[in-house]
Structure formats: C-alpha cells, structure tokens
Scaffold this active site. Structure first.
Site, PDB file in Angstrom:
ATOM      1  N   ASP A 149     116.313  72.525  54.478  1.00 54.40           N
ATOM      2  CA  ASP A 149     115.145  71.639  54.346  1.00 54.40           C
ATOM      3  C   ASP A 149     115.553  70.320  53.700  1.00 54.40           C
ATOM      4  OD1 ASP A 149     113.386  73.442  55.474  1.00 54.40           O
ATOM      5  OD2 ASP A 149     111.897  73.262  53.874  1.00 54.40           O
ATOM      6  N   TYR A 156     116.804  88.132  51.563  1.00 52.53           N
ATOM      7  CA  TYR A 156     115.629  88.249  52.423  1.00 52.53           C
ATOM      8  C   TYR A 156     115.406  89.685  52.905  1.00 52.53           C
ATOM      9  CZ  TYR A 156     114.277  83.353  53.282  1.00 52.53           C
ATOM     10  OH  TYR A 156     113.798  82.080  53.175  1.00 52.53           O
ATOM     11  N   LYS A 182     127.362  80.926  44.882  1.00 53.46           N
ATOM     12  CA  LYS A 182     127.117  80.860  43.442  1.00 53.46           C
ATOM     13  C   LYS A 182     128.065  81.875  42.809  1.00 53.46           C
ATOM     14  CE  LYS A 182     124.789  79.233  39.896  1.00 53.46           C
ATOM     15  NZ  LYS A 182     124.787  77.814  39.469  1.00 53.46           N
ATOM     16  N   ASP A 227     118.137  78.450  53.548  1.00 53.17           N
ATOM     17  CA  ASP A 227     116.732  78.077  53.713  1.00 53.17           C
ATOM     18  C   ASP A 227     116.455  76.781  52.948  1.00 53.17           C
ATOM     19  OD1 ASP A 227     113.946  78.366  54.340  1.00 53.17           O
ATOM     20  OD2 ASP A 227     113.628  79.164  52.323  1.00 53.17           O
ATOM     21  N   ASP A 244     124.189  74.724  43.444  1.00 56.47           N
ATOM     22  CA  ASP A 244     123.494  73.657  42.700  1.00 56.47           C
ATOM     23  C   ASP A 244     124.187  72.319  42.935  1.00 56.47           C
ATOM     24  OD1 ASP A 244     125.672  74.739  41.331  1.00 56.47           O
ATOM     25  OD2 ASP A 244     124.776  74.554  39.339  1.00 56.47           O
TER      26      ASP A 244
HETATM   27  C1  IPM Z   1     112.612  78.872  57.810  1.00 55.68           C
HETATM   28  C2  IPM Z   1     111.307  79.259  57.179  1.00 55.68           C
HETATM   29  C3  IPM Z   1     111.235  80.770  57.130  1.00 55.68           C
HETATM   30  C4  IPM Z   1     112.352  81.261  56.252  1.00 55.68           C
HETATM   31  C5  IPM Z   1     109.888  81.349  56.674  1.00 55.68           C
HETATM   32  C6  IPM Z   1     108.740  80.795  57.508  1.00 55.68           C
HETATM   33  C7  IPM Z   1     109.893  82.845  56.702  1.00 55.68           C
HETATM   34  O1  IPM Z   1     111.175  78.671  55.926  1.00 55.68           O
HETATM   35  O2  IPM Z   1     112.848  79.257  58.954  1.00 55.68           O
HETATM   36  O3  IPM Z   1     113.391  78.182  57.158  1.00 55.68           O
HETATM   37  O4  IPM Z   1     112.221  81.304  55.017  1.00 55.68           O
HETATM   38  O5  IPM Z   1     113.406  81.616  56.787  1.00 55.68           O
HETATM   39 MG    MG Z   2     112.702  77.271  55.459  1.00 58.08          MG
END
Ligand code: IPM
Ligand code: MG
Length: 357
Positions: free
Chosen positions: A251, A140, A191, A247, A223
């Site tokens: 999710d 990032y 990885k 990230d 993975d």
């Molecule tokens: C998160 C989001 C952010 C990230 C974006 C909005 C920049 O997806 O906080 O997980 O990728 O870190």
């Molecule tokens: Mg995110």
C-alpha cells in the site's frame, strides 16, 4: 484450447470497473483471442444472496477456470458481521484454496502522472518497483488463532506467525526469477532481529540465492524498509516479503505512484494460474457513480494475458493503450489535474478501447 476466465466483479465499484475490463475482453475476443468468460458473485453481494461470501459452486468454478479476474470486495454494509462471513474472507479463501501464494504487486509511476505522487517528482521519476508478497501463509493463516477468555475473565486475542522452509523457498524462487527478468536486484524484507520465523526466512533466502548467482540479494528490516520506501524508493528493484509485511508495504509503495487506481496485481499458483485484481479496494463512497478509475482493472487483464496466457504481445498493446490515453490528457477524478480532460469510468474504458483499435 479455449481458455476460461472467471469474472468476479464483487462489491462497491467492482462491477463498474470490471465491466470496462470485460468490454476490453470482448474486443480482444472479436480480434481473435481464444478465451471465454463467466460472471459470478463474490464478497458482500454473495453474502446477501447466499449467506456466505464465497459459495462452494463459485469456488469450484474458480478451480476450473484458467484465470480469475476480480474487482473488489467489502464495504461498510458488511462490517458488523462475524469475521468468518465478511467479504474479505472470500478473497482469503480463494487465495488459500487455489494456493495462490505468489502475489506480484508492481508500483509503476507513469511519467504523465508524476505530479500526483505525494513525494517530490525527482524521488519518484521513473519509479518501477515490484513487490512480491507471500499470500497464503504467515500470520494471516497461522494456527492457532482466535480470541479466548483467560481465567481472570480478561479476553486475549492471538494469531500465529509461522512459515515453513518450503513456503519460503517457493516464494523465494518467484522473487529471484522475477529479479532475473528485471534489474537483478532483490531485497528481502523481514524482522529477523526480533522474530525467529523471519530469521528462518532470511536463512532460506540466502540458501536459494546460491541458485541465482547473478541476482544481488540484500536483506532489510521491515521498519527500515518502510522508511526507505518513502525516503528513496528508487533504490529498490524487486522486494520480497511475507504476507502481512507485504500487505502494508505494498500500500505504501502504491501511494508513491500517486494513484492506487492505476495498479494491477497478480496472485499466482505454482503453475502460473492466477487471480488478477486491481490493488485498490471497493471504494464504497464512490460506488455506482461511474467515477472510479478502471485502469488498474484493465491493466490486470494485461497481467493475466502476460502471466497466465503467454500473450505478452497483446499485454504490451494494452499497456501502450493505457499510456496513450494518459498522453491524450484523459483522466478519471482520482488522477485529475488542471488542464486535463475529466472522464467517467465508462468513458475511460471506451478511450482505452479506442486507443487499442
Ligand atoms: C489486500 C487487502 C486484503 C489483504 C484484505 C482485503 C483481506 O488488504 O489484498 O492487500 O489484507 O490481503
Ligand atoms: Mg492490503
């Protein structure tokens, strides 16, 4: 000393969910909690007003605050703009300028919501896992980065995936300390079979592990970790990983619980100062309709009290109040199932306050 909170509602559903959290703060202040809070613009709304997603003034306010509560940033309105002024940039800048490297993303399944998960109930029953994501390094932020034109006229995009030993070490300590407070099992995700940067990550994890002999450290390729999360998520207690893998995996883990609308997060610096935010986004499709689920934001206040202000008792009460409203059958649209009582955003905020009183 009175603690200062900077409240950044942001875009989309941000303002409506955050106002439920500030209603809660008002009640806690009335009950004697020694905090004050100020509101400021961040994200797309700041861009509209000032031409940048995060002004220097707001960044300075964030530096001076003891903690930050953020709603959400972004939306289709700003998607066409250059990446350097997109709402998301504000979030990344806050994280990096305030050195909020330690991101705690719990994935906790409320028993009342077991049927909302996309996995079979027996796979997710009592799921309680914590993902620790490194938040200020990795691909990032690595340099060099950009899009350049090659000699043949073709364009090439590039980013750099880099971690120094000290960056890995400090997130390792956060992860091991978190594991010590839980079931003492830590899985580091990398990885290392392909990327040198994560080969070093693994070596540093092994080295730090020696300082925490009670914690059982395992390693897993990313993975496989993605697969295991949807195959048998209860095998995990704490997971630690870099910025980009975290990230994605967070999710995935959030969805196992059935509602991303329930999950808070904390992003902490080395001294425990933090920015707290729901992990769902700005949900522009339902913004302004008083429909969004404010519970993740309310639980973010709980995390703030626990991690930055040392007020675990009040945090426990907030968590219990959220559980009570679920027991009472109250649901916002995202977690609604037949037979439950459908509430709006503000009604849900009121229900939590009532449960707390
Ligand atoms: C998160 C989001 C952010 C990230 C974006 C909005 C920049 O997806 O906080 O997980 O990728 O870190
Ligand atoms: Mg995110």
């Amino acid at each position: 000393m009175t603690k200062k909170i900077l409240v950044l509602p942001g875009d989309g559903i941000g303002p409506e969910i955050v106002s439920q959290a500030t209603k809660l703060l008002d009640l806690l202040i009335e009950q004697g909690l020694d905090v004050t809070y100020d509101n400021a613009l961040v994200g797309g709304c700041s861009f509209d007003e000032h031409g940048v997603p995060l002004t220097d003034e707001v960044l300075q306010q964030a530096r001076e605050a003891d903690a930050i509560l953020l709603g959400a940033v972004g939306g289709p309105k700003w998607e066409g703009y250059d990446i350097s002024v997109r709402p998301e940039k504000a979030l990344l800048k806050l994280r990096s300028e305030l050195a909020l490297f330690g991101n705690l993303r719990p994935a906790l399944l409320y028993p009342q919501l077991a049927s909302a998960s996309s996995l079979k109930p027996e796979l997710v029953e009592n799921l309680d896992l914590m993902i620790i994501r490194e938040l200020t390094g990795g691909i990032y932020f690595g340099q060099p980065r950009g899009i350049r034109t090659l000699e043949n006229g073709e364009k090439e995009g590039f980013n750099t995936y880099v971690y120094s030993e000290s960056e890995v070490e400090r997130i390792a300590h956060v992860a091991f300390r978190t594991a010590m407070l839980r079931n003492k099992r830590l899985c580091s995700v990398d990885k290392a079979n392909v990327l040198e940067v994560t080969e070093l990550w693994r070596q540093v994890m092994d080295r730090v592990a020696k300082e925490y002999p009670e914690v059982e450290l395992t390693h897993m390729y990313v993975d496989n970790a993605a697969m295991q999360l949807v195959r048998a998520p209860k095998q995990f207690d704490v997971m630690v990983t870099g910025n980009m893998f975290g990230d994605i995996l967070s999710d995935c883990a959030a969805m196992l619980t059935g509602s991303i609308g329930m999950l808070p997060s904390a992003s902490l610096d080395i001294n425990g100062k933090g920015m707290y935010e729901p992990i769902h986004g700005s949900a522009p499709d339902i913004a302004g309709q008083n429909k969004a689920n404010p519970l993740a934001t309310i639980l973010s206040v709980s995390m703030m009290l626990r991690h930055s202000f040392g007020e675990a008792q009040i945090a426990d009460k907030i968590d219990a109040a959220v559980s009570t409203v679920l027991d009472q059958g109250y649901r916002t649209a995202d977690i609604y199932t037949d037979g439950m009582t459908l509430l709006s955003t503000s009604e849900m905020g009121d229900a939590v306050l009532a449960a707390l009183k």
